[in-house]
Design an enzyme around this catalytic site. Structure first.
Site, short mmCIF file in Angstrom:
data_model
loop_
_atom_site.label_atom_id
_atom_site.label_comp_id
_atom_site.label_asym_id
_atom_site.label_seq_id
_atom_site.Cartn_x
_atom_site.Cartn_y
_atom_site.Cartn_z
N SER A 22 -35.68 82.76 11.20
CA SER A 22 -35.05 83.45 10.07
C SER A 22 -35.03 84.96 10.30
O SER A 22 -34.01 85.63 10.08
CB SER A 22 -35.78 83.14 8.77
OG SER A 22 -35.70 81.77 8.45
N SER A 171 -32.93 80.11 -3.08
CA SER A 171 -33.57 80.71 -1.90
C SER A 171 -33.61 82.23 -1.98
O SER A 171 -33.38 82.93 -0.99
CB SER A 171 -32.87 80.26 -0.61
OG SER A 171 -32.90 78.86 -0.49
N ASP A 296 -36.72 74.56 2.68
CA ASP A 296 -37.10 74.05 4.00
C ASP A 296 -38.53 73.49 4.04
O ASP A 296 -38.93 72.87 5.03
CB ASP A 296 -36.95 75.14 5.07
CG ASP A 296 -35.50 75.36 5.46
OD1 ASP A 296 -34.67 74.49 5.16
OD2 ASP A 296 -35.20 76.41 6.06
N ARG A 327 -30.35 65.66 3.33
CA ARG A 327 -31.79 65.45 3.48
C ARG A 327 -32.37 64.59 2.35
O ARG A 327 -33.38 63.91 2.56
CB ARG A 327 -32.51 66.80 3.57
CG ARG A 327 -32.27 67.49 4.90
CD ARG A 327 -32.92 68.86 4.98
NE ARG A 327 -32.88 69.37 6.36
CZ ARG A 327 -33.23 70.60 6.71
NH1 ARG A 327 -33.66 71.46 5.79
NH2 ARG A 327 -33.16 70.97 7.98
N ARG A 372 -36.14 68.95 11.07
CA ARG A 372 -37.20 68.85 10.07
C ARG A 372 -37.53 67.39 9.70
O ARG A 372 -38.63 67.12 9.21
CB ARG A 372 -36.85 69.68 8.83
CG ARG A 372 -36.62 71.13 9.18
CD ARG A 372 -36.92 72.10 8.07
NE ARG A 372 -36.54 73.45 8.47
CZ ARG A 372 -37.26 74.24 9.25
NH1 ARG A 372 -38.43 73.81 9.72
NH2 ARG A 372 -36.85 75.45 9.58
N LYS A 397 -34.28 72.82 17.79
CA LYS A 397 -33.49 73.66 16.89
C LYS A 397 -34.34 74.78 16.29
O LYS A 397 -33.83 75.88 16.04
CB LYS A 397 -32.86 72.83 15.78
CG LYS A 397 -31.84 73.58 14.93
CD LYS A 397 -31.11 72.66 13.99
CE LYS A 397 -29.91 73.36 13.39
NZ LYS A 397 -30.26 74.51 12.56
#
Length: 417
Positions: A22, A171, A296, A327, A372, A397
């Site tokens: 990030s 976020s 995340d 997800r 993830r 990734k």
């Protein structure tokens, strides 16, 4: 390829996490917008950062960002100001990840962007030009990466940018991280209201910059300790900041609810230091948490809580639908293989109230091309005795040496075709 993972009897290890992708990805964009910028130090070696580095170091008319949503959004905004014509594309999944909100915003600012395939989705054809800027209104409840992409180019716009966000802002710590990195490179960019950010036209300042390590990646080590019965288990993680601006540094507070304590070698220091994680008695009977600021981290807790016998109700998960995979549906499907029935009765919510089903014999966890998924399920081997992960290579990734770190901690990993 599959991995069969079996756990060690005791955990006592030291881990060096990857550098934060990030921070790396934002610093790379800002560095590219800085005249004679200096490449940041301790850059992440993950796939998402590599594709941005390649776009800058090996210029091409066609830029393939593969599966990196961050690179797609950040580079789309960047290319609107760069010279020449470029096509930006990615994997098949990327061609189904929406980008219309960002494209509409950039077009409003004067950008020359065309869709090559389906309207509202990559790939894109971008012809760089000078953009005027001004006032802009976009939804704040879809993706913070749209906001960050616009903010980073804002100082270069001839009139700067006044950006107003509508709806619930998702976020928000990631937006604040972007503003912090812009500040670090000499740019004034501030919240002028609870929903508005103002950036005047100005220049980024050339400087050296060192990337801290990744708090999101630490979540899997917190999960590993939370799943342990051994109160003597310990993990030392190097290269973190006590006062980190990374939003997912909240993982230390979330996992404190599950009995994991975090002690820093140096308190409240700006520099990098060691964080020691230790296991303590857990008193929590259920967990209710809003992941609006930390999406995340959600998969890690969604996987761990049922296996620990902790009912949960998680909200703020809307953005999980448009990640590397859906997800929410992926977690429901894979947890059902292990005998846990998750419910998503409302959009952006997921819960488990103790419902069980017949587990699949020798289940194999599908990773859906999502890093993830692999990393949140792997620690479950501690409680299940073993776990099988399909396409484990997806971890490159964000955390390329994840499996090597598990091995160094004593996990046994067998590769099967």
């Amino acid at each position: 390829m599959q991995y069969i993972i079996t756990p060690p009897q005791h955990i006592d290890t030291r881990i060096t996490l990857p550098a934060s992708k990030s921070v790396s990805n934002r610093a790379l964009i800002v560095q590219a917008l800085t005249k004679e910028g200096i490449l940041p130090e301790n850059l992440s070696d993950c796939d998402d950062t590599k594709v941005i580095l390649q776009a800058f170091s090996q210029p091409s008319d066609v830029i393939d960002i593969k599966a990196s949503g961050t690179a797609m959004r950040f580079l789309t905004a960047y290319l609107c100001l760069s010279q020449g014509e470029h096509i930006i594309t990615g994997t098949e999944r990327m061609k189904h990840r929406p980008i219309k909100i960002l494209v509409d915003a950039l077009r409003y600012l004067g950008a020359d962007i065309d869709y090559i395939g389906n309207e509202g989705y990559p790939p894109l054809r971008i012809r760089g030009r000078e953009l005027e800027g001004g006032q802009l209104v976009i939804p704040g409840n879809v993706s913070s990466q749209y906001v960050s992409a616009l903010l980073m180019i804002a100082p270069i716009l001839t009139k700067g940018l006044d950006l107003k966000l509508t709806g619930e802002i998702v976020s928000r710590p990631y937006i604040d991280l972007t503003l912090h990195i812009m500040h670090e490179f000499g740019v004034a960019a501030e919240w002028t209201n609870f929903d508005t950010i103002s950036v005047k036209p100005q220049q980024y300042t050339r400087r050296t910059y060192t990337i801290e390590n990744d708090w999101t990646a630490s979540s899997y080590w917190y999960e590993i300790l939370a799943l342990q019965d051994d109160l003597d288990a310990e993990v030392v993680i190097s290269g973190l900041k006590d006062g980190s601006r990374q939003g997912d540094a909240a993982v230390r507070y979330i996992f404190s609810l599950l009995g994991i304590k975090t002690n820093f070698a140096r308190k409240n220091a700006e520099g990098l230091t060691d964080a020691t994680l230790t296991r303590h008695t857990r008193m929590l009977n259920r967990m209710d948490y809003d992941f609006i600021n930390h999406p995340d981290l959600a998969q890690t807790l969604i996987a761990a809580c049922p296996v620990l016998g902790i009912p949960f109700h998680f909200t703020g998960l809307n953005s999980l639908r448009i990640k590397e995979t859906d997800r929410i549906e992926a977690m429901k499907t894979e947890m059902a293989k292990l005998g846990y029935v998750l419910q998503s009765r409302n959009e952006g919510e997921l819960s488990w109230e103790g419902e069980r089903c017949e587990p699949v014999s020798l289940p194999v966890i599908n990773t859906y091309e999502d890093h993830r998924m692999a990393m949140s399920f792997a620690p479950l081997a501690i409680k299940l005795g073993e776990i099988r992960i399909d396409h484990p290579e997806v971890v490159t990734k964000s955390y390329p040496h994840f499996w090597a770190d598990l091995r160094s901690a004593g996990f046994h990993i067998t590769e099967v075709e």
